[in-house]
Design an enzyme around this catalytic site. Structure first.
Site, PDB file in Angstrom:
ATOM      1  N   ASP A   1     -18.602  71.456  14.348  1.00 37.81           N
ATOM      2  CA  ASP A   1     -18.592  70.560  15.491  1.00 37.81           C
ATOM      3  C   ASP A   1     -17.254  69.821  15.483  1.00 37.81           C
ATOM      4  OD1 ASP A   1     -19.338  69.108  17.731  1.00 37.81           O
ATOM      5  OD2 ASP A   1     -21.338  68.676  16.980  1.00 37.81           O
ATOM      6  N   TYR A   2     -17.046  69.018  16.505  1.00 35.99           N
ATOM      7  CA  TYR A   2     -15.773  68.328  16.716  1.00 35.99           C
ATOM      8  C   TYR A   2     -15.394  67.509  15.481  1.00 35.99           C
ATOM      9  CZ  TYR A   2     -12.396  65.664  19.567  1.00 35.99           C
ATOM     10  OH  TYR A   2     -11.267  65.087  20.096  1.00 35.99           O
TER      11      TYR A   2
END
Length: 762
Positions: free
Chosen positions: A305-306
């Protein structure tokens, strides 16, 4: 008895994995997943790549030339520039970008890759297409309330086709996290609290995004199941928070929707932000390698994820960026999103032998395999067409689908005295509340490319549908979280002058979504004061609830004659709501989450255990499992939702009541609409394993059927139960089933008695 949290052995695998790779990298590679067969020209390409170019294929960044609200949702970073990203493309330091600015941006970047980079590997363009592109559909939680996987499949197909027309190859959706704490803001992106419904919606959305003609089709986008795993189980409903649950709960509750997504052919999985029993998911070898790859046989791509790998440092799991890179990569994260850690540190880690070249090549193969499957090596520009981007978004067909999906996602909780549907003429209507008018808070959270400015508000939808728009008065009454000077007085005056008042209250779309956990899941105080004042006029009142979660409702809201959950319905929100209010469409949705009596019940879900001291039906008894104020149940339970009909259940047939391992058992009931209006009923099948070696929930959904009933019509609804429907995770953490008695309900909700009986597994 092997009843435990994640075993110590499973957790220490993360620590011993680097040594395993270093001592026997080829063996570890073979155990991780079966090799993906790539065309010879791609294998030859890998052989020509430098270590830096390989690390570049494992790096994806937020587009510097961003589209829509992408900058606010996922900022590219202070140092990012479009020219800088073009330079990275030329140097082979970038696999692709996400949340970019459409076909024009993609065309410039892809042209640079194909003309100016050494190896001419096409870029991949990704985006958060959660519930629509330019045409925005209901938020996923609302759409789950339709209990209609085919509807979810159709909206995902439309969203995928629109996104593909703008040059997007890959969506970071669907979110398949089970969410049982309504304080958590990201429940709005998923399918709610139930495992069965979550599995159905996960499969439907993957199939919708990817289409039926293969990923190479110009209108297909690759899906990504996220967030693996148990992101929805954060302590106290706090986003990004720690998760400490048993392996049994993971396998029983949180894993099945991911398994359904894999069965539907999802080619990518996103690692979660959270830790599980002390080990962050982004560096959790047991989760990403042992379970996902070795047990389930997943051969696709895992993306962080980010900045998920960067956050290993803040977790206290990695000392610095270099160690975070090594831990995430060896645990099984193939591609790093946004941190830039892989391009910065993998070349040196491979050079020192801390990361084997075999592992690097494995990850590169997975990235290139995705690009091959998307047809990018055959035609890097297959989805990049500015003309299609202009002509194939927000079409008449997709907007009609958005209107249909919106109306079929509205849940009617209450309709005293059959106030609804309202007549389209002959009544003066007062629209009151902060969501009564204006192009705001319509499309919901987590939409990058759609905009409220293009959406239809409630006032517009109502005025379009009534015979005389002049009969509709609109006042705000209050702000979302603060009172307006003179607002309540104006609202009361409007209600007194009308025949019926429609109150549009609830949450703003900024109150749900990522990083929007709430400590108190109630309607803001200023709006409650407004509701109390309008209800006190004595006029018939309809309350419409904008929300992205289950709310704890109280006071005058519950005194309203009619109560509808209208969520955030997207581009056609106002028209969808008006269709239900005025009877163009009958309400048919059901709650995908339980609405509690109070915030203090959280986390609450209908499929809870009985405990050793269940209170049972009737008054609250001393020393039983309940709160001082109310029973251990929901104010409005999972599966609840009313129609315009009068529905009853009768004549349960358990098919002899004996289920064998070899054959299924057919159950049926008669469902009757004795009302004067047609109705769409969602008939639900629940079971309870009465006695088991591991205690089981008081109820568990095992199927549902949507049926249309004319006034006075009765239909026999059938379900087939098989042995696999009765499986649970046993003491040895393996799925099992045990002979014995099972209670069964065919009912309209998880708390309704409906019609009940008993069957026996022999």
């Amino acid at each position: 008895m092997d009843d435990r949290h994640i075993s110590r052995r499973a957790l220490v695998l993360g620590g011993t994995m680097a040594a395993a790779w270093a001592s026997s990298p080829l063996q570890a590679l073979a155990a991780g997943t079966a090799a993906t067969a790539l065309p010879p020209k791609i294998e030859a390409l890998i052989a020509r790549m430098t270590v830096e170019e390989k690390a570049g294929q494992l790096t994806i960044m937020a587009a510097a030339w961003a589209g829509g609200s992408a900058t606010a949702l996922n900022p590219a970073g202070a140092a990012a520039s479009f020219d800088g990203q073009l330079a990275d493309v030329r140097a082979g330091r970038l696999a692709g970008v996400f949340n970019g600015n459409g076909a024009a941006m993609a065309q410039r970047m892809q042209t640079t890759a194909m003309r100016e980079s050494r190896l001419k590997i096409p870029l991949i363009f990704a985006a958060d297409i959660i519930h629509g592109f330019r045409t925005v559909f209901p938020v996923p939680l609302a759409e789950a309330g339709s209990f209609d996987p085919d509807l979810a499949r159709r909206t995902a197909r439309a969203a995928g086709a629109e996104a593909a027309a703008a040059g997007i190859d890959w969506t970071f959706a669907p979110m398949v996290d089970i969410a049982r704490d309504q304080r958590w803001g990201r429940g709005v992106e998923g399918a709610g609290e139930d495992v069965y419904l979550g599995r159905m919606m996960a499969r439907a959305r993957v199939e919708g995004f990817q289409g039926t003609r293969g990923l190479a089709a110009a209108d297909a986008v690759a899906a990504c199941a996220k967030h693996f795993a148990a992101y929805g189980a954060g302590e106290a409903g706090l986003d990004y928070n720690s998760v400490d649950i048993s392996e049994r709960t993971l396998r029983d509750v949180y894993f099945p929707p991911f398994q359904a997504a894999l069965a539907a052919g999802v080619p990518t999985v996103m690692a979660a932000f959270n830790e599980i029993s002390g080990v962050p998911a982004t560096a959790n070898d047991w989760l990403l390698t042992q379970v996902l790859r070795r047990e389930w046989g997943f051969g696709g791509l895992v993306v962080s994820d980010y900045t998920g790998d960067e956050e290993l440092i803040a977790h206290g799991f990695a000392a610095d960026a270099r160690e975070a890179t090594r831990l995430a990569f060896l645990a099984g994260v193939d591609m790093s999103m946004q941190s830039g850690f892989y391009i910065k540190h993998l070349p040196d880690l491979v050079g020192t032998g801390e990361v084997p070249m075999a592992r690097l090549d494995q990850a590169v193969r997975r990235v290139l395999a995705l690009k091959v499957s998307l047809g990018l090596f055959d035609d890097p520009f297959r989805r990049i067409d500015p003309r299609r981007e202009k002509t194939q978004v927000r079409t008449r067909k997709t907007l009609a689908l958005a209107r249909e999906a919106g109306s079929r996602s509205i849940v009617m909780l209450k309709n005293a005295g059959d106030l609804l549907p309202l007549p389209r003429s002959g009544k003066r209507v007062a629209l009151i509340g902060p969501f009564a008018q204006g192009r705001h808070d319509l499309i919901g959270p987590w939409n990058v490319y759609g905009t409220d400015a293009d959406a239809v508000d409630l006032a517009t939808g109502v005025r379009e549908i009534v015979a005389d728009p002049r009969a509709v008065t609109v006042v705000d009454g209050s702000g979302i979280e603060a009172a307006l000077p003179g607002g309540i007085a104006a609202a009361v005056a409007a209600a007194n002058a009308a025949d019926v008042a429609i109150l549009a209250v609830g949450e703003s779309q900024r109150m749900s979504g990522e990083a929007q956990s709430r400590s108190d899941i109630v309607i803001p105080a200023a709006q409650l004061q407004l509701v109390e004042a309008v209800v006190a006029t004595g006029k018939p009142v309809v309350v419409l609830l904008s929300t992205g979660r289950g709310l704890a409702l109280s006071g005058a809201v519950l005194e309203a004659s009619s109560l509808l959950v209208t969520w955030f319905l997207g581009s056609e929100a106002g028209r969808s709501i008006a269709d239900v209010l005025f009877g163009v469409v009958a309400p048919s949705a059901r709650l995908p989450v339980s609405f509690p009596h109070a915030t203090g019940q959280q986390p609450y879900h209908y499929a809870h255990k009985s405990t050793g001291r269940p209170n049972g039906p009737g008054p609250l008894a001393e020393y039983k499992a309940h709160y001082r104020e109310f029973a251990n149940d929901a104010a409005f339970p999972f599966g609840h939702g009313l129609t315009f009909g009068k529905i009853s259940y009768s004549n349960l047939d358990t098919g002899g009541g004996r289920l064998t391992a070899e054959a299924g058992l057919t159950l049926s009931a008669t469902v009757t609409n004795s009302g004067r209006r047609a109705a769409d009923e969602v008939v639900q099948l629940y079971i309870q394993d009465v006695v088991a070696s591991v205690t089981q929930p008081v109820r568990a959904l095992k199927g549902f059927r949507r049926i249309a009933l004319k006034p006075g019509e009765a239909r026999v609804v059938t379900f087939t139960l098989t042995r696999s429907d009765l499986l649970f995770i046993g003491r040895d953490l393996i799925a099992t089933v045990e002979p014995g008695q099972f209670r069964v309900w065919i009912a309209p909700s998880a708390q309704a008695e409906g019609i009940a009986g008993t069957i026996t597994l022999v």
